[in-house]
Motif scaffolding. Structure first.
Motif: not given
Ligand SMILES: C[S@@+](CC[C@H](N)C(=O)[O-])C[C@H]1O[C@@H](n2cnc3c(N)ncnc32)[C@H](O)[C@@H]1O
Length: 212
Positions: A129-142
């Motif tokens: 989902s778009d929401q999960h796409a955003r969450a995935t990108i914001t998780s990348l610094p981890r």
């Protein structure tokens, strides 16, 4: 009932050099090759999120004399694809590749794989989902080491999410190195460089769930 995808069969267009998927693959591979040329370290860590059969990374490393610099974890849920990736890596003599049959949507899958110098995110952002796409990108610094590169793909089928995807990357300290969007195709390939401070990943916790 929700439509489901056979993720093993999904790979069959790779057998046709003229397919859009093969064209996308060549662009991703070109960026992996460039990344390796730009990095001089003797050891580099790569993680492939939802790696499938590993065509991208394995295809590049198979043709490089410096492949032994790369320690990679390919995280793939479908055991048939994981087996195919293992077979391909072994055939190419790539001892630095580990294929982990696991849920890449959970931080627990990354315990030994990160921080990574290169994160491959091919065929992921269009299947969540778009929401999960955003969450995935914001998780990348981890998941990223300092100065890491992320290579990602996303369809531009309307409604095109890629403008938002590119904004979300900018919002977590990535700068865009490339955005390939061939006018006669719907796919796009992006390359982003991490300029921020890495964050340590939690031991477990959801990042995304595939929609089909
Ligand atoms: C669109 S394909 C992309 C494969 C590969 N990255 C490529 O570009 O060739 C998506 C892949 O994600 C895998 N997959 C789906 N859900 C997953 C999950 N939760 N964890 C790991 N892999 C998953 C599928 O089995 C499939 O191989």
């Amino acid at each position: 009932m929700a439509e489901t995808t056979d993720w093993h069969d999904w790979h069959s267009p790779y057998a046709d050099d003229a397919s859009a998927l093969s064209r996308r693959l060549r662009i991703v591979q070109c960026h992996i090759d460039d990344w390796l040329d730009q990095r001089s370290e003797s050891t580099l860590r790569v993680v492939s999120v939802c790696a499938g059969q590993g065509h991208d990374l394995i295809g590049v490393l198979a043709g490089r004399s410096d492949a032994d610099r790369v320690q990679a974890e390919l995280i793939e849920k479908d055991p048939r694809n994981a087996a195919a990736a293992r077979k391909r890596a072994a055939a190419a003599g790539l001892g630095g590749i580990t294929v982990r049959c696991a849920d890449a949507g959970d931080f627990a899958a990354y315990r030994t794989a990160v921080p990574a110098d290169l994160v491959l995110l091919a065929g992921v952002l269009g299947n969540i989902s778009d929401q999960h796409a955003r969450a995935t990108i914001t998780s990348l610094p981890r998941l990223c080491a300092p100065g890491a590169t992320v290579i990602w793909t996303r369809t531009r089928r309307p409604p095109d999410l890629t403008p938002a995807v590119r904004r979300w990357f900018a919002g977590v300290d990535f700068t865009e190195q490339a955005f390939d969007a061939p006018p006669d195709e719907l796919f796009s390939v992006g390359v982003h460089l991490f300029r921020g401070r890495p964050d340590s990943p939690p031991r477990s916790g959801r990042i995304f769930t595939f929609a089909r």
